[in-house]
Enzyme design. Structure first.
Site, PDB file in Angstrom:
ATOM      1  N   GLU A   1      12.524  -9.749   1.309  1.00  0.00           N
ATOM      2  CA  GLU A   1      11.778  -8.554   1.729  1.00  0.00           C
ATOM      3  C   GLU A   1      12.625  -7.321   1.414  1.00  0.00           C
ATOM      4  O   GLU A   1      13.833  -7.325   1.679  1.00  0.00           O
ATOM      5  CB  GLU A   1      11.536  -8.656   3.241  1.00  0.00           C
ATOM      6  CG  GLU A   1      10.876  -7.449   3.874  1.00  0.00           C
ATOM      7  CD  GLU A   1      10.817  -7.577   5.408  1.00  0.00           C
ATOM      8  OE1 GLU A   1      11.192  -8.655   5.953  1.00  0.00           O
ATOM      9  OE2 GLU A   1      10.418  -6.596   6.049  1.00  0.00           O
TER      10      GLU A   1
ATOM     11  N   PRO B   1       0.787  -1.234   0.000  1.00  0.00           N
ATOM     12  CA  PRO B   1       0.000   0.000   0.000  1.00  0.00           C
ATOM     13  C   PRO B   1       0.824   1.291   0.000  1.00  0.00           C
ATOM     14  O   PRO B   1       1.870   1.376   0.644  1.00  0.00           O
ATOM     15  CB  PRO B   1      -0.829  -0.095   1.283  1.00  0.00           C
ATOM     16  CG  PRO B   1      -0.197  -1.150   2.101  1.00  0.00           C
ATOM     17  CD  PRO B   1       0.489  -2.087   1.148  1.00  0.00           C
ATOM     18  N   ASN B   2       0.283   2.246  -0.725  1.00  0.00           N
ATOM     19  CA  ASN B   2       0.797   3.622  -0.799  1.00  0.00           C
ATOM     20  C   ASN B   2       2.061   3.781  -1.646  1.00  0.00           C
ATOM     21  O   ASN B   2       2.511   4.905  -1.870  1.00  0.00           O
ATOM     22  CB  ASN B   2       1.036   4.216   0.607  1.00  0.00           C
ATOM     23  CG  ASN B   2      -0.236   4.233   1.417  1.00  0.00           C
ATOM     24  OD1 ASN B   2      -1.258   4.748   0.951  1.00  0.00           O
ATOM     25  ND2 ASN B   2      -0.217   3.658   2.611  1.00  0.00           N
TER      26      ASN B   2
ATOM     27  N   TYR C   1      11.658   8.672   1.063  1.00  0.00           N
ATOM     28  CA  TYR C   1      11.378   8.014  -0.217  1.00  0.00           C
ATOM     29  C   TYR C   1      11.961   8.719  -1.434  1.00  0.00           C
ATOM     30  O   TYR C   1      11.831   8.224  -2.549  1.00  0.00           O
ATOM     31  CB  TYR C   1       9.861   7.842  -0.379  1.00  0.00           C
ATOM     32  CG  TYR C   1       9.247   7.048   0.748  1.00  0.00           C
ATOM     33  CD1 TYR C   1       9.568   5.700   0.917  1.00  0.00           C
ATOM     34  CD2 TYR C   1       8.390   7.642   1.673  1.00  0.00           C
ATOM     35  CE1 TYR C   1       9.034   4.967   1.970  1.00  0.00           C
ATOM     36  CE2 TYR C   1       7.851   6.920   2.725  1.00  0.00           C
ATOM     37  CZ  TYR C   1       8.175   5.582   2.865  1.00  0.00           C
ATOM     38  OH  TYR C   1       7.660   4.858   3.898  1.00  0.00           O
TER      39      TYR C   1
ATOM     40  N   HIS D   1      12.766  -2.835   1.454  1.00  0.00           N
ATOM     41  CA  HIS D   1      12.199  -1.535   1.826  1.00  0.00           C
ATOM     42  C   HIS D   1      13.072  -0.444   1.238  1.00  0.00           C
ATOM     43  O   HIS D   1      14.305  -0.555   1.241  1.00  0.00           O
ATOM     44  CB  HIS D   1      12.137  -1.375   3.349  1.00  0.00           C
ATOM     45  CG  HIS D   1      11.285  -2.413   3.993  1.00  0.00           C
ATOM     46  ND1 HIS D   1       9.914  -2.351   3.983  1.00  0.00           N
ATOM     47  CD2 HIS D   1      11.606  -3.563   4.626  1.00  0.00           C
ATOM     48  CE1 HIS D   1       9.429  -3.415   4.585  1.00  0.00           C
ATOM     49  NE2 HIS D   1      10.431  -4.181   4.993  1.00  0.00           N
ATOM     50  N   LEU D   2      12.419   0.614   0.777  1.00  0.00           N
ATOM     51  CA  LEU D   2      13.146   1.775   0.268  1.00  0.00           C
ATOM     52  C   LEU D   2      13.876   2.471   1.409  1.00  0.00           C
ATOM     53  O   LEU D   2      15.058   2.803   1.321  1.00  0.00           O
ATOM     54  CB  LEU D   2      12.164   2.752  -0.388  1.00  0.00           C
ATOM     55  CG  LEU D   2      11.509   2.254  -1.687  1.00  0.00           C
ATOM     56  CD1 LEU D   2      10.203   2.986  -1.937  1.00  0.00           C
ATOM     57  CD2 LEU D   2      12.461   2.443  -2.857  1.00  0.00           C
ATOM     58  N   SER D   3      13.140   2.717   2.481  1.00  0.00           N
ATOM     59  CA  SER D   3      13.716   3.386   3.656  1.00  0.00           C
ATOM     60  C   SER D   3      14.258   2.330   4.614  1.00  0.00           C
ATOM     61  O   SER D   3      14.107   1.123   4.373  1.00  0.00           O
ATOM     62  CB  SER D   3      12.629   4.224   4.351  1.00  0.00           C
ATOM     63  OG  SER D   3      11.650   3.370   4.920  1.00  0.00           O
TER      64      SER D   3
ATOM     65  N   ASN E   1       7.965  -5.802  -1.212  1.00  0.00           N
ATOM     66  CA  ASN E   1       7.918  -4.675  -0.277  1.00  0.00           C
ATOM     67  C   ASN E   1       6.486  -4.610   0.252  1.00  0.00           C
ATOM     68  O   ASN E   1       5.598  -4.056  -0.408  1.00  0.00           O
ATOM     69  CB  ASN E   1       8.290  -3.367  -0.986  1.00  0.00           C
ATOM     70  CG  ASN E   1       8.338  -2.199  -0.004  1.00  0.00           C
ATOM     71  OD1 ASN E   1       7.858  -2.314   1.127  1.00  0.00           O
ATOM     72  ND2 ASN E   1       8.908  -1.089  -0.428  1.00  0.00           N
TER      73      ASN E   1
ATOM     74  N   ARG F   1      13.344   4.607  11.872  1.00  0.00           N
ATOM     75  CA  ARG F   1      12.138   5.436  11.874  1.00  0.00           C
ATOM     76  C   ARG F   1      11.299   5.171  13.138  1.00  0.00           C
ATOM     77  O   ARG F   1      11.840   4.739  14.148  1.00  0.00           O
ATOM     78  CB  ARG F   1      11.354   5.185  10.577  1.00  0.00           C
ATOM     79  CG  ARG F   1      12.182   5.515   9.327  1.00  0.00           C
ATOM     80  CD  ARG F   1      11.433   5.235   8.043  1.00  0.00           C
ATOM     81  NE  ARG F   1      10.221   6.046   7.929  1.00  0.00           N
ATOM     82  CZ  ARG F   1       9.300   5.867   6.979  1.00  0.00           C
ATOM     83  NH1 ARG F   1       9.470   4.922   6.070  1.00  0.00           N
ATOM     84  NH2 ARG F   1       8.235   6.637   6.929  1.00  0.00           N
TER      85      ARG F   1
ATOM     86  N   HIS G   1       4.482  -4.478   9.162  1.00  0.00           N
ATOM     87  CA  HIS G   1       4.556  -4.305  10.606  1.00  0.00           C
ATOM     88  C   HIS G   1       3.441  -5.008  11.386  1.00  0.00           C
ATOM     89  O   HIS G   1       3.536  -5.124  12.591  1.00  0.00           O
ATOM     90  CB  HIS G   1       4.584  -2.803  10.931  1.00  0.00           C
ATOM     91  CG  HIS G   1       5.581  -2.061  10.088  1.00  0.00           C
ATOM     92  ND1 HIS G   1       6.930  -2.374  10.072  1.00  0.00           N
ATOM     93  CD2 HIS G   1       5.427  -1.055   9.170  1.00  0.00           C
ATOM     94  CE1 HIS G   1       7.556  -1.579   9.201  1.00  0.00           C
ATOM     95  NE2 HIS G   1       6.667  -0.779   8.644  1.00  0.00           N
TER      96      HIS G   1
ATOM     97  N   ALA H   1       3.359  -0.879   4.729  1.00  0.00           N
ATOM     98  CA  ALA H   1       2.921  -0.863   6.133  1.00  0.00           C
ATOM     99  C   ALA H   1       2.458  -2.238   6.628  1.00  0.00           C
ATOM    100  O   ALA H   1       2.506  -2.518   7.835  1.00  0.00           O
ATOM    101  CB  ALA H   1       1.807   0.173   6.319  1.00  0.00           C
TER     102      ALA H   1
ATOM    103  N   ARG I   1       4.933  11.079  -1.048  1.00  0.00           N
ATOM    104  CA  ARG I   1       5.222  10.677   0.336  1.00  0.00           C
ATOM    105  C   ARG I   1       6.418  11.462   0.888  1.00  0.00           C
ATOM    106  O   ARG I   1       7.009  12.274   0.196  1.00  0.00           O
ATOM    107  CB  ARG I   1       5.447   9.157   0.391  1.00  0.00           C
ATOM    108  CG  ARG I   1       4.218   8.395  -0.087  1.00  0.00           C
ATOM    109  CD  ARG I   1       4.344   6.917   0.112  1.00  0.00           C
ATOM    110  NE  ARG I   1       4.306   6.556   1.529  1.00  0.00           N
ATOM    111  CZ  ARG I   1       4.400   5.306   1.975  1.00  0.00           C
ATOM    112  NH1 ARG I   1       4.555   4.318   1.114  1.00  0.00           N
ATOM    113  NH2 ARG I   1       4.371   5.066   3.261  1.00  0.00           N
TER     114      ARG I   1
ATOM    115  N   ASP J   1       1.606 -15.269   6.823  1.00  0.00           N
ATOM    116  CA  ASP J   1       1.226 -16.672   6.593  1.00  0.00           C
ATOM    117  C   ASP J   1       1.302 -17.016   5.104  1.00  0.00           C
ATOM    118  O   ASP J   1       1.746 -18.105   4.734  1.00  0.00           O
ATOM    119  CB  ASP J   1      -0.176 -16.954   7.139  1.00  0.00           C
ATOM    120  CG  ASP J   1      -0.183 -17.051   8.661  1.00  0.00           C
ATOM    121  OD1 ASP J   1       0.905 -17.134   9.269  1.00  0.00           O
ATOM    122  OD2 ASP J   1      -1.286 -17.041   9.247  1.00  0.00           O
TER     123      ASP J   1
HETATM  124  C1  DQA Z   1       8.353   0.909   3.421  1.00  0.00           C
HETATM  125  C2  DQA Z   1       8.541   1.141   4.923  1.00  0.00           C
HETATM  126  C3  DQA Z   1       7.235   0.946   5.657  1.00  0.00           C
HETATM  127  O1  DQA Z   1       7.411   1.208   7.041  1.00  0.00           O
HETATM  128  C4  DQA Z   1       6.194   1.920   5.135  1.00  0.00           C
HETATM  129  O2  DQA Z   1       4.949   1.678   5.762  1.00  0.00           O
HETATM  130  C5  DQA Z   1       6.053   1.898   3.658  1.00  0.00           C
HETATM  131  C6  DQA Z   1       7.249   1.770   2.837  1.00  0.00           C
HETATM  132  C7  DQA Z   1       9.640   1.232   2.631  1.00  0.00           C
HETATM  133  O3  DQA Z   1       9.737   0.799   1.490  1.00  0.00           O
HETATM  134  O4  DQA Z   1      10.509   1.930   3.133  1.00  0.00           O
HETATM  135  O5  DQA Z   1       4.972   2.100   3.118  1.00  0.00           O
HETATM  136  O6  DQA Z   1       8.047  -0.457   3.211  1.00  0.00           O
END
Ligand code: DQA
Length: 143
Positions: A97, A9-10, A22, A99-101, A73, A106, A79, A76, A17, A86
């Site tokens: 897995e 998502p997002n 990001y 993540h960009l950040s 990725n 954080r 978490h 959210a 963002r 599962d």
């Molecule tokens: C994220 C990190 C997550 O905490 C956040 O909710 C995201 C992006 C990242 O790629 O850094 O939406 O997965």
């Protein structure tokens, strides 16, 4: 061999963002950068994004049935989504897995990943390079 790249998502609104986490890249640019690296590595990729937990789970089920490696990725959902965890744990080929950040630098709620325990490894904090590094790592894993 095809690698499935899933984004949660997002991420489709990346350029809207927090820039300090990001950067300025928008989602089509992120996709293009991943596709470019995949083509350099001669890897076939399919990149998908969804804001829906249910749709992501369906794609994970499909990947399990087709024995596809997955770079994921979960955004959210990382978490707190035990349902996604599962589904990832049912995958039949390796998963990484990304993540960009760097979630560990954080807010505290981002310090937990319910996904990390069921993937081969996690790459975080390098922006689009997290995906590029994941492609290199996946290529080594699957040979
Ligand atoms: C994220 C990190 C997550 O905490 C956040 O909710 C995201 C992006 C990242 O790629 O850094 O939406 O997965």
């Amino acid at each position: 061999m095809k690698i499935l790249i899933l984004n949660g998502p997002n991420l489709s609104r990346l350029d809207l963002r927090e820039q300090k986490h990001y950067g300025q890249m928008d989602y089509p640019q992120l996709k293009a950068a991943i596709e470019q690296k995949a083509s350099e590595l001669k890897i076939d990729v399919e990149i998908k994004q969804s804001d829906s937990e249910s749709e992501l789970i369906s794609w994970l089920h499909e990947a399990a049935d087709k024995k596809l490696p997955v770079i994921f990725n979960p955004a959210a959902f990382t978490h707190y989504s035990y349902a996604i965890r599962d589904a990832v744990s049912m995958l039949t080929a390796p998963a990484i897995e990304v993540h960009l950040s760097n979630p560990l630098s954080r807010e505290e709620f981002r310090h937990t990943s319910v996904i990390s325990g069921v993937v081969q490894g996690t790459i975080a904090g390098f922006g689009v390079d997290s995906y590029r590094l994941a492609l290199i790592a996946m290529q080594k894993i699957i040979g």
